[in-house]
Design an enzyme around this catalytic site. Structure first.
Site, short mmCIF file in Angstrom:
data_model
loop_
_atom_site.label_atom_id
_atom_site.label_comp_id
_atom_site.label_asym_id
_atom_site.label_seq_id
_atom_site.Cartn_x
_atom_site.Cartn_y
_atom_site.Cartn_z
N ASN A 63 0.13 10.47 5.86
CA ASN A 63 -1.12 10.04 6.49
C ASN A 63 -2.21 11.09 6.48
O ASN A 63 -3.39 10.77 6.58
CB ASN A 63 -0.83 9.55 7.91
CG ASN A 63 -0.20 8.17 7.87
OD1 ASN A 63 -0.88 7.19 7.61
ND2 ASN A 63 1.10 8.10 8.12
N GLU A 70 6.62 4.95 7.25
CA GLU A 70 6.23 6.11 6.44
C GLU A 70 7.02 7.35 6.85
O GLU A 70 6.90 7.83 7.97
CB GLU A 70 4.73 6.34 6.59
CG GLU A 70 3.93 5.22 5.94
CD GLU A 70 2.48 5.17 6.36
OE1 GLU A 70 1.72 4.48 5.67
OE2 GLU A 70 2.11 5.80 7.36
N THR A 92 0.87 -1.19 0.00
CA THR A 92 0.00 0.00 0.00
C THR A 92 0.91 1.24 0.00
O THR A 92 1.32 1.70 -1.06
CB THR A 92 -0.97 -0.01 1.20
OG1 THR A 92 -0.26 -0.26 2.40
CG2 THR A 92 -2.04 -1.07 1.01
N LYS A 116 4.25 -7.03 3.80
CA LYS A 116 4.02 -5.62 3.50
C LYS A 116 3.77 -4.89 4.80
O LYS A 116 3.30 -5.46 5.79
CB LYS A 116 2.84 -5.42 2.55
CG LYS A 116 1.46 -5.81 3.05
CD LYS A 116 0.73 -4.81 3.93
CE LYS A 116 0.64 -3.45 3.28
NZ LYS A 116 -0.08 -2.50 4.24
N THR A 144 -6.96 10.67 0.12
CA THR A 144 -7.14 11.50 -1.07
C THR A 144 -6.05 11.26 -2.08
O THR A 144 -6.12 11.74 -3.18
CB THR A 144 -7.15 12.98 -0.68
OG1 THR A 144 -5.96 13.28 0.07
CG2 THR A 144 -8.36 13.32 0.16
N THR A 147 -0.46 -2.83 10.82
CA THR A 147 -1.05 -3.00 9.48
C THR A 147 -0.08 -3.69 8.58
O THR A 147 0.57 -3.13 7.77
CB THR A 147 -1.50 -1.69 8.84
OG1 THR A 147 -2.46 -2.00 7.88
CG2 THR A 147 -0.49 -0.88 8.17
#
Length: 397
Positions: A392, A269, A146, A172, A397, A183
């Protein structure tokens, strides 16, 4: 795939089905040529996704032959409609492979609360099955991503003295990374013959030292799944618990899972650093682990790492509020080999300046010596910076 050890009797496929608006790969299938002994660990979040509702009771039976994974949509918080879609996708796989539906496991990852469309599965299942091949594991690793910056693959070989076996791990994860798992999806395959009960204990032990010892942002997802399949396709004798071959299997399984776990933290991230928080000299392993987790999950500590500030005060504070009994006058803290704290006091500006140089490295270790016992535990964490907020804030969007 020559640089990864691929277990015999497994095939892989991945394609772009349209679930992701970007057009990137988003559907993957792992298939064993024969039913495989299987163990699984799942999120402990009380809100968990439709694919887990289908998969957990099946894995409890200890056998699986196919794993269908989609990215781009978590199929979580989607109610009865989401559960029906999960069951339908399972039926599609079983029919196309001509296997019992109970042998199909499901995993999804992506945005929560959006209905997962069935059409991409209906239109692409035959193509996905037709694409199955032994050399396409990397395609699966890419299709399950993702916000990951790169795919995560690790492998190992071990032997029982007569026969060699392979272990392959695909995972992942980049954000919402925090035990109990987070996650993240992980799929670990071996061609050794091992029964499901031993697989379960080996997996839980390995997960504790790897996927349950990492943190990026303190969030635990609704979809976390790690499955371990052993199909025995390499031939050879069944590996029995307590044997030398069993020890070799567990050792290499732990290494594969820890390699994957470190990749996930490294790919946190916006992360720029991978940091091992090592607490030693504790009265018990639980105490060491609790303290290490407290430091690793502290936002103040993580932002200090991002700012390359050797702020040991934040670290000793996190140890202090961790809930374990400590004597602040005995605590030593090191950045790699540089001692910034001795007996709970600063070692001075010169050593702190040396520690600041350590913080500029992409990977380093913070060691907290409690001087209260002889046990230790490690946790792996990333720094926390501007890019995490940016990724995040814009995720949907």
């Amino acid at each position: 795939m020559s640089h990864f050890d691929i277990p015999a009797g497994f095939r892989f496929a991945g394609l772009a089905s349209g679930i992701k608006k970007s057009g990137k790969l988003d559907l993957a299938l792992i298939c064993s040529d024969q039913p495989a002994a299987t163990a699984g660990v799942f999120t402990q979040n009380k809100v968990y996704a439709a694919p887990l509702q289908v998969t957990k009771p099946r894995i409890a039976g200890g056998v699986c032959q196919a794993v269908l994974i989609n990215s781009g949509n978590a199929n979580a918080c989607t109610g009865e409609a989401g559960l029906q879609v999960a069951q339908q996708t399972s039926q599609l796989v079983a029919k196309q492979l001509n296997i019992d539906e109970e042998l199909v496991a499901l995993a999804s990852t992506g945005v929560i609360g959006v209905q997962l469309p069935i059409i991409p599965f209906e239109q692409n299942m035959d193509k996905l099955v037709d694409a199955l091949a032994e050399d396409r594991a990397l395609v699966v690793a890419e299709a399950i991503m993702t916000t990951d910056a790169y795919s995560k693959v690790a492998s190992a070989r071990f032997s029982d003295g007569e026969k060699a076996y392979n272990i392959l791990g695909l995972a992942k994860g980049a954000g919402m990374i925090h035990p109990n798992m987070a996650t993240m999806l992980g799929f670990v395959l071996t061609d050794a013959a091992i029964d499901a009960q031993f697989l379960d204990s080996a997996l839980r032990q390995a997960v504790k030292k790897s996927f349950n010892s990492i943190t990026v942002d303190g969030d635990t997802s609704t979809n976390d799944t790690v499955l371990l399949l052993a199909n025995g396709a390499a031939g050879g004798k069944k590996i029995e618990p307590g044997s030398e071959a069993a020890q070799a299997f567990v050792q290499h399984l732990e290494r594969v899972l820890l390699d994957l776990a470190k990749m996930i933290v490294r790919d946190g991230e916006g992360a720029t650093k991978l940091v091992e928080i090592k607490v030693q000299g504790a009265e018990s392993e639980d105490a060491a682990r609790t303290a290490a987790k407290s430091v690793a999950t502290s936002s103040l500590v993580k932002t200090a790492f991002f700012g390359e500030d050797a702020n040991w005060g934040r670290i000793i504070s996190a140890v202090g509020y961790s809930g374990i009994d400590v004597d602040q006058n005995k605590i030593d803290i090191f950045f790699n080999q540089v001692a910034v704290t001795k007996d709970g006091l600063s070692t001075g500006p010169e050593l702190e300046a040396e520690a600041t140089e350590v913080l500029k490295l992409p990977e380093f270790t913070v060691t907290v010596e409690l001087n209260q016992g002889d046990t230790c535990s490690s946790y792996y964490t990333s720094d926390l910076g501007y890019e995490y907020i940016k990724i995040n804030a814009d995720y949907r969007t």
